[in-house]
Write a protein that holds these residues in place. Structure first.
Motif, PDB file in Angstrom:
ATOM      1  N   PRO A 125      39.150  30.339   4.022  1.00 15.01           N
ATOM      2  CA  PRO A 125      39.888  30.861   3.032  1.00 15.01           C
ATOM      3  C   PRO A 125      40.567  31.689   3.710  1.00 15.01           C
ATOM      4  O   PRO A 125      40.046  32.092   4.264  1.00 15.01           O
TER       5      PRO A 125
ATOM      6  N   HIS B 289      43.549  38.863   4.285  1.00 21.02           N
ATOM      7  CA  HIS B 289      42.191  38.552   4.755  1.00 21.02           C
ATOM      8  C   HIS B 289      42.003  37.049   4.893  1.00 21.02           C
ATOM      9  O   HIS B 289      42.586  36.264   4.144  1.00 21.02           O
ATOM     10  N   LYS B 290      41.205  36.648   5.874  1.00 19.16           N
ATOM     11  CA  LYS B 290      40.844  35.252   6.103  1.00 19.16           C
ATOM     12  C   LYS B 290      39.327  35.171   6.093  1.00 19.16           C
ATOM     13  O   LYS B 290      38.654  35.990   6.706  1.00 19.16           O
ATOM     14  N   TRP B 291      38.781  34.186   5.378  1.00 21.79           N
ATOM     15  CA  TRP B 291      37.326  34.048   5.334  1.00 21.79           C
ATOM     16  C   TRP B 291      36.957  32.568   5.312  1.00 21.79           C
ATOM     17  O   TRP B 291      37.821  31.698   5.264  1.00 21.79           O
TER      18      TRP B 291
END
Length: 237
Positions: free
Chosen positions: A132, A147-149
């Motif tokens: 994500p 943000h990256k998840w």
């Protein structure tokens, strides 16, 4: 002689907080933080205002987190991803992402909105046309990556999704697949005098078979090319 650091801390605190109820002060701070976090979550799950611009201090932004819509579009088409409003995202937004939004809002003295997420279609609540990476817009077609998840995409996804980018890529892929299948036939299959002719007809045959299967299953399941769906909120468009 030893010094009790805890007592020294208490003396220092009491100098600046005479007559102040520390517990009440902490409760107020926590309540404000909780209210702020709730407001951010509401902005993520009820992002229907289509905000196209957030006022941010450009001097405080990290340049490696700023992306133009065309770059986002190209990556979505390449890997068959969608770039949609955050309220369509099915999974929970991680706490770390919420925390980063809070930090950004505090640093830029603003309230963020218009959040969008880049992810595979299966992670979104898509609507039916018949009925994500978390971004915030900063204006003029640019988005800021907050943000990256989650897990990284498979290195094979780019090539597995290549045929579905557009009409040209699906034709090229079908031709290549037909040639490879024809080449897999043993030498004994071909007549010595008509080898080239047989090979061409065999390629043409497999081209039609593969093309028919792709069209049949694609149309029956309401699929479309990556270039058409990257920013669509509908299942079959």
């Amino acid at each position: 002689m030893q010094v009790d650091i805890q007592k020294q801390l208490l003396k220092q605190r009491n100098k600046h907080n005479k007559g102040v109820d520390i517990l009440q002060q902490v409760q107020e701070v926590l309540a404000q933080d909780s209210a702020h976090e709730t407001a951010i979550k509401n902005a993520l799950v009820d992002n229907t205002t289509n905000l196209e611009h957030n006022t941010l201090n450009l001097d405080l932004l990290e340049t490696n987190r700023i992306f133009h819509i065309e770059d986002i579009k190209n990556i979505c088409i390449t890997y068959r991803l969608r770039f949609l409003e955050s309220y369509l995202f099915k999974n929970d937004i991680p706490a770390e992402a919420i925390s980063k939004i809070k930090q950004l809002e505090k640093a830029h003295n603003t309230t963020l909105g218009g959040f969008k997420i880049m992810a595979p279609s299966k992670l979104f609540r898509l609507e039916n046309y018949d009925d994500p990476l978390l971004f915030a817009p900063i204006g003029n077609g640019y988005y800021y990556l907050i943000h990256k998840w989650g897990n990284d995409l498979s290195v094979w996804r780019k090539w597995l999704m290549y045929p579905f980018r557009n009409l040209d890529t699906i034709i090229v892929s079908t031709v290549v697949a037909a040639i490879l299948i024809a080449l897999s036939f043993p030498e004994s299959y071909y007549h010595p005098d008509y080898k080239t002719t047989q090979f061409i007809f065999l390629c043409f045959f497999w081209f039609k078979v593969i093309g028919f299967c792709l069209i049949f299953f694609g149309v029956s399941r309401g699929k479309n090319f990556n270039s058409a769906i990257w920013d669509s909120r509908y299942v079959n468009r």
